[in-house]
Design a protein around this motif. Structure first.
Motif, PDB file in Angstrom:
ATOM      1  N   ALA A  85     -39.569 -57.771  -2.354  1.00 45.77           N
ATOM      2  CA  ALA A  85     -39.138 -56.647  -3.188  1.00 45.77           C
ATOM      3  C   ALA A  85     -39.977 -56.539  -4.452  1.00 45.77           C
ATOM      4  CB  ALA A  85     -37.657 -56.799  -3.548  1.00 45.77           C
ATOM      5  N   LYS A  86     -40.289 -57.639  -5.062  1.00 47.10           N
ATOM      6  CA  LYS A  86     -41.085 -57.613  -6.283  1.00 47.10           C
ATOM      7  C   LYS A  86     -42.464 -57.005  -6.026  1.00 47.10           C
ATOM      8  CE  LYS A  86     -40.751 -61.160  -9.147  1.00 47.10           C
ATOM      9  NZ  LYS A  86     -40.671 -62.545  -9.668  1.00 47.10           N
ATOM     10  N   GLU A  87     -43.032 -57.325  -4.882  1.00 40.53           N
ATOM     11  CA  GLU A  87     -44.342 -56.754  -4.546  1.00 40.53           C
ATOM     12  C   GLU A  87     -44.237 -55.246  -4.339  1.00 40.53           C
ATOM     13  OE1 GLU A  87     -47.749 -56.959  -1.012  1.00 40.53           O
ATOM     14  OE2 GLU A  87     -46.192 -58.503  -1.133  1.00 40.53           O
ATOM     15  N   LYS A  88     -43.233 -54.813  -3.594  1.00 39.84           N
ATOM     16  CA  LYS A  88     -43.119 -53.377  -3.283  1.00 39.84           C
ATOM     17  C   LYS A  88     -42.668 -52.563  -4.487  1.00 39.84           C
ATOM     18  CE  LYS A  88     -42.782 -53.483   1.689  1.00 39.84           C
ATOM     19  NZ  LYS A  88     -42.188 -52.834   2.879  1.00 39.84           N
ATOM     20  N   LEU A  89     -41.781 -53.108  -5.301  1.00 38.06           N
ATOM     21  CA  LEU A  89     -41.329 -52.382  -6.485  1.00 38.06           C
ATOM     22  C   LEU A  89     -42.475 -52.125  -7.460  1.00 38.06           C
ATOM     23  CD1 LEU A  89     -37.891 -54.123  -7.176  1.00 38.06           C
ATOM     24  CD2 LEU A  89     -38.237 -51.739  -6.481  1.00 38.06           C
ATOM     25  N   SER A  90     -43.460 -52.976  -7.427  1.00 40.19           N
ATOM     26  CA  SER A  90     -44.588 -52.822  -8.348  1.00 40.19           C
ATOM     27  C   SER A  90     -45.668 -51.893  -7.815  1.00 40.19           C
ATOM     28  CB  SER A  90     -45.208 -54.199  -8.651  1.00 40.19           C
ATOM     29  OG  SER A  90     -45.780 -54.758  -7.474  1.00 40.19           O
ATOM     30  N   THR A  91     -45.650 -51.600  -6.501  1.00 47.05           N
ATOM     31  CA  THR A  91     -46.751 -50.826  -5.919  1.00 47.05           C
ATOM     32  C   THR A  91     -46.324 -49.526  -5.244  1.00 47.05           C
ATOM     33  OG1 THR A  91     -46.560 -52.091  -3.847  1.00 47.05           O
ATOM     34  CG2 THR A  91     -48.114 -52.910  -5.508  1.00 47.05           C
ATOM     35  N   GLU A  92     -45.066 -49.390  -4.893  1.00 49.36           N
ATOM     36  CA  GLU A  92     -44.623 -48.213  -4.154  1.00 49.36           C
ATOM     37  C   GLU A  92     -43.756 -47.301  -5.027  1.00 49.36           C
ATOM     38  OE1 GLU A  92     -42.864 -49.165  -0.405  1.00 49.36           O
ATOM     39  OE2 GLU A  92     -44.582 -50.370   0.257  1.00 49.36           O
ATOM     40  N   SER A  93     -43.614 -46.063  -4.593  1.00 41.27           N
ATOM     41  CA  SER A  93     -42.786 -45.086  -5.316  1.00 41.27           C
ATOM     42  C   SER A  93     -41.372 -45.056  -4.745  1.00 41.27           C
ATOM     43  CB  SER A  93     -43.397 -43.688  -5.212  1.00 41.27           C
ATOM     44  OG  SER A  93     -42.512 -42.712  -5.747  1.00 41.27           O
ATOM     45  N   TYR A  94     -40.413 -45.064  -5.653  1.00 39.11           N
ATOM     46  CA  TYR A  94     -39.006 -44.928  -5.267  1.00 39.11           C
ATOM     47  C   TYR A  94     -38.388 -43.737  -5.991  1.00 39.11           C
ATOM     48  CZ  TYR A  94     -39.582 -49.413  -3.007  1.00 39.11           C
ATOM     49  OH  TYR A  94     -40.011 -50.420  -2.174  1.00 39.11           O
ATOM     50  N   GLU A  95     -39.205 -42.727  -6.200  1.00 39.13           N
ATOM     51  CA  GLU A  95     -38.756 -41.510  -6.865  1.00 39.13           C
ATOM     52  C   GLU A  95     -37.609 -40.893  -6.067  1.00 39.13           C
ATOM     53  OE1 GLU A  95     -38.867 -39.328 -10.146  1.00 39.13           O
ATOM     54  OE2 GLU A  95     -40.553 -40.682  -9.727  1.00 39.13           O
ATOM     55  N   GLY A  96     -36.563 -40.503  -6.769  1.00 38.23           N
ATOM     56  CA  GLY A  96     -35.410 -39.884  -6.125  1.00 38.23           C
ATOM     57  C   GLY A  96     -34.407 -40.869  -5.564  1.00 38.23           C
ATOM     58  N   LYS A  97     -34.663 -42.162  -5.713  1.00 39.76           N
ATOM     59  CA  LYS A  97     -33.746 -43.193  -5.233  1.00 39.76           C
ATOM     60  C   LYS A  97     -33.036 -43.855  -6.406  1.00 39.76           C
ATOM     61  CE  LYS A  97     -35.366 -42.281  -1.199  1.00 39.76           C
ATOM     62  NZ  LYS A  97     -34.564 -41.521  -0.214  1.00 39.76           N
ATOM     63  N   SER A  98     -31.798 -44.302  -6.152  1.00 41.21           N
ATOM     64  CA  SER A  98     -31.006 -44.964  -7.196  1.00 41.21           C
ATOM     65  C   SER A  98     -30.393 -46.238  -6.641  1.00 41.21           C
ATOM     66  CB  SER A  98     -29.890 -44.035  -7.696  1.00 41.21           C
ATOM     67  OG  SER A  98     -30.422 -42.885  -8.319  1.00 41.21           O
TER      68      SER A  98
END
Length: 418
Positions: free
Chosen positions: A202-215
């Motif tokens: 999760a730490k890797e993906k949270l730093s590189t991917e977009s989670y726009e529109g997600k909560s």
């Protein structure tokens, strides 16, 4: 004059207004909607039947075209009363009408909810099958959700709630399958699983991917941070390296990291519940989590709706703004208020001697609920209050045509005598 149940926000509190019996709906249908519907679906993915329950909103009527956002609750049979308690108390101003779905995890729970296979857990051998989260996600996405969508009036705005292992599953779904749900509540999630395997991913993906529109909302029950040592607190827990604090440390590490990743667009919040245990934290988490996830749903300037001095032009502008917000989030045209509130504000303004405002709310209710007999009946009462029996009869006739209820026929006859 009939009485309505109606929720109004008055500076952070809810004003309860008197309420009629639901004379305008078919009794057998009303009873059906209020009952919890149980079902079971055979899963080709899981090679077994999976039980679930569905709760339709109180305002649901099969003749209406309204569609609803959906909440999916893992461990649905054990946490059902918890979700229902929160939802039944907060719909209206804080939450929209939604369809609730509880998914059974009574059998093969550890298999279905854990994200990788392990042989040892906290120093003991794991006899249960593990690591089936990806398979269970496939079941949700390809089998259960399509079944719900095909059988109930849903929109694609979905919320996932999970506790403990199901909290681990919830975060895994966000990190690796974010397209399935918009909202996520992870209650005391087991992020220590498999030496923090998902946490690291999760730490890797949270730093590189977009989670726009997600909560995402995460909770930690901190009443017992360490099984043996009372001196372990939130202030010093990260200094401890024992297996006994790994569970809490994993949640803290994930939450602090997720909060710091402003660039990915994730709408994130978390909270430490200092007086709750692992088993008691679902109730306050679901309450706070849903209010956080649906913060955008709350009315702008609610006091102005309740203030008789607010010009009608300003109310219309506020309602238009609210409609735009709802439509943007839900992805479909959405009324600025639920039908109960449109009607309630109509009656409130009638009682306050503001007929122009009352007419505006009743007219808007008919616009957004054109197959609701109750909406036409309310407009008929408005016209009666204005001594316009001709228009009152017109709207009563429409209500009778829609519902066929004797109540409306009797009202028409009584008005004709006048």
């Amino acid at each position: 004059m009939k009485y309505y149940t109606f929720l109004l926000l008055l500076i952070g509190s809810i004003l309860m207004i008197d309420h009629p019996t639901i004379a305008q709906t078919n009794t057998s249908q009303t009873e059906q909607f209020k009952k919890r519907i149980e079902g079971s679906i055979y899963s080709e993915t899981l090679n077994e039947n999976r039980d679930f329950w569905v709760k339709l909103p109180d305002n649901y009527k099969p003749e209406n075209e309204e569609k609803y956002a959906v909440i999916y609750l893992m461990d649905g049979f054990s946490l059902e009363s918890t979700l229902e308690a929160v939802y039944s108390n907060y719909w209206g101003h804080y939450l929209p009408h939604m369809i609730l779905v509880g998914v059974s995890n009574r059998s093969n729970r550890i298999r279905d909810l854990t994200t990788s296979q392990v042989k040892m857990r906290r120093g003991s051998a794991m006899d249960d099958e593990t690591g089936g989260a990806e398979n269970f996600t496939k079941f949700l996405e390809q089998e259960l959700i399509p079944y719900i969508d095909n059988n109930y009036p849903t929109i694609t705005y979905r919320t996932l709630i999970g506790h403990s292992y199901a909290g681990l599953f919830t975060i895994n779904t966000l990190i690796n399958h974010q397209h399935i749900f918009q909202n996520y509540i992870a209650i005391d999630p087991s992020l220590d699983w498999d030496n923090q395997k998902l946490l690291k991913e999760a730490k890797e993906k949270l730093s590189t991917e977009s989670y726009e529109g997600k909560s995402l909302y995460v909770s930690l029950a901190a009443e017992q941070l360490h099984m043996w040592k009372e001196e372990i607190t939130m202030e010093n827990i990260m200094e401890d390296s024992s297996e006994f604090t790994l569970f809490a440390r994993s949640i803290i590490e994930f939450s602090n990291y997720a909060k710091a990743q402003k660039q990915n667009g994730l709408n994130f919040s978390w909270k430490v519940y200092n007086e709750d245990l692992h088993g008691t934290v679902p109730l306050p988490t679901i309450r706070d989590g849903l209010i956080f996830l649906f913060e955008w749903y709350q009315f702008k300037s609610p006091q102005k709706y309740n203030n008789p001095a607010t010009p009608i032009e300003e109310l219309v502008s506020l309602l238009k703004e609210q409609e735009q917000i709802y439509t943007k989030h839900f992805g479909v045209p959405t009324a600025p208020m639920i039908d109960e509130m449109l009607n309630g504000y109509g009656y409130m303004n009638m009682q306050m001697g503001q007929p122009e405002k009352a007419f505006m709310f009743f007219e808007m209710n008919i616009k957004y609920n054109p197959t609701s007999a109750n909406a036409y009946d309310s407009m008929a009462e408005y016209y009666e209050s204005q001594n316009d029996n001709e228009n009152a009869l017109k709207y009563l006739q429409k209500a009778y045509e829609i519902s066929g209820k004797e109540y409306y026929k009797e009202r028409i006859e009584a008005l004709n005598i006048k």
